[in-house]
Design an enzyme around this catalytic site. Structure first.
Site, PDB file in Angstrom:
ATOM      1  N   HIS A 124       0.813  -1.223   0.000  1.00  0.00           N
ATOM      2  CA  HIS A 124       0.000   0.000   0.000  1.00  0.00           C
ATOM      3  C   HIS A 124       0.848   1.275   0.000  1.00  0.00           C
ATOM      4  O   HIS A 124       0.310   2.363  -0.254  1.00  0.00           O
ATOM      5  CB  HIS A 124      -0.923   0.033   1.220  1.00  0.00           C
ATOM      6  N   HIS A 161      -6.663  -7.003  -0.680  1.00  0.00           N
ATOM      7  CA  HIS A 161      -6.680  -5.555  -0.860  1.00  0.00           C
ATOM      8  C   HIS A 161      -5.817  -5.185  -2.066  1.00  0.00           C
ATOM      9  O   HIS A 161      -4.741  -5.754  -2.261  1.00  0.00           O
ATOM     10  CB  HIS A 161      -6.131  -4.849   0.380  1.00  0.00           C
ATOM     11  N   ASP A 246      -5.123 -12.712   3.020  1.00  0.00           N
ATOM     12  CA  ASP A 246      -6.350 -12.235   3.648  1.00  0.00           C
ATOM     13  C   ASP A 246      -7.585 -12.447   2.776  1.00  0.00           C
ATOM     14  O   ASP A 246      -8.683 -12.021   3.140  1.00  0.00           O
ATOM     15  CB  ASP A 246      -6.230 -10.761   4.042  1.00  0.00           C
TER      16      ASP A 246
END
Length: 345
Positions: A124, A161, A246
């Site tokens: 990120h 994500h 995840d």
């Protein structure tokens, strides 16, 4: 049977994210218990810190200095999700160095693939922003090193994500093909199909956003349909994997429908595009400890090239053809609208 280099360091446990934070030292502690199952097939190593110059190849030097200063002052929150302690800057350099060390060791013929279990994670982190539990972009630092050596780098991001930071850093870099398959909508809100790169790199960003509860079988079919032809034409010389676990159905932060077996198949799929000795996987997310351990084990089994005993309680799920065909059509329409109807070279 292949040899996998496994890089981690006890100092990663000292990165202080605060009480009850999902990105905790317990993640690496549970991964360490997995290693006993592989005995002589894994060669462990302790990474060394990345030089600041390597980090500033992908991050703004003023931003790196700000993180250092915050840590020297005792640490504190960067945003609602991301916190640093006094030692976090040095530990982040140690995390960024893991991929560089793995590349060097593979180039020296010490193994057939590598897995680096690091904290903090990285995908990120953008050029000038630390966010989403990430300080510096570990996989981007490694990819830039390879690009500087004249390599063509495939990054496959399987975290639930979207890796907005990795995409941001290489969005106009034609020597890096970034492929992300992720849940959408979900933090950080990026990773739409029409984000395909810019300038000379149009087509070298592939986003495959999946709705909640999507199965691993659908994810694999989408990668094979949408990404595989582009990857084959791109002809990468190295593969870097953002190994976020995840997307497991038991993860508390996401809503995808993967099981541990799916991570075996996703890793195995990515490995087909480069020769042995040219792959490094980087730990990203994964916040249910049991699922994290099982998924890491599955990923390492794929890197080793061993057959996995599939758990009947962990079925692959059905392929949702409508999702795959819709995403493929949307990407092709985007490329046509950009005047780029041929795969990137």
């Amino acid at each position: 049977m292949m040899t996998v280099l496994f890089g981690t360091h006890p100092e990663y446990l000292e990165h202080d994210t605060g009480l009850f934070h999902p990105e905790s030292a317990s993640r690496l502690e549970v991964i360490a218990t997995v290693l006993d199952r592989f005995r002589d097939d894994i060669v462990t190593f302790k990474p060394t810190p990345a030089a600041t110059a390597s980090v500033t190849r992908v991050h703004d030097s003023a931003h790196v200095a700000e993180i250092r200063q915050l840590c020297l002052m005792g640490g504190g929150p960067i945003d609602a999700d991301t916190q640093v302690g006094y030692q976090s800057y040095d530990i982040a350099l140690l995390a960024a160095g893991a991929g560089l060390d793995a590349i060097t060791r593979l180039q020296q013929g010490e193994g057939d693939a590598a897995f680096v279990a690091v904290r903090p994670p990285g995908h990120h982190a953008t050029t000038d922003t630390s966010m989403g539990f990430c300080l510096f972009n570990n996989i981007a630092v490694a990819a830039q090193r390879l690009v500087d050596q004249g390599e063509k780098v495939l990054i496959v991001d399987i975290d639930a994500h979207h890796g907005n930071g990795t995409q941001d850093i290489f969005y106009s870099q034609p020597s890096v093909l970034y492929v992300s398959i992720h849940q959408y909508p979900l933090y950080p809100g990026t990773g739409k199909v029409f984000e395909v790169g810019e300038g000379a790199a149009i087509g070298t960003t592939i986003n495959i956003p999946l709705p909640p509860r999507t199965t691993g079988a659908t994810a694999l079919a989408a990668l094979d349909t949408i990404a595989a032809p582009v990857i084959t034409t791109f002809a990468p010389t190295w593969l870097l994997i953002s190994a976020g676990f995840d997307g497991h159905r038991d993860d508390p932060l996401t809503d995808l429908g993967y099981g541990a077996n799916d991570y075996y198949h996703l890793t195995q799929w990515a490995l087909q595009f480069v020769p042995h000795g040219k792959t490094v996987a980087f730990l990203e997310g994964g916040y249910n400890l049991a699922a994290l351990a099982e998924s890491t084990e599955a990923s390492i089994e794929a890197l080793l090239g061993v057959s996995r005993r599939l758990d009947p309680a962990d079925p692959p799920g059905v392929v949702e053809d409508e999702i795959v065909s819709t995403l493929a059509r949307m990407r092709q329409e985007t490329l046509l609208a950009r005047g780029d109807d041929v795969p990137p070279r």
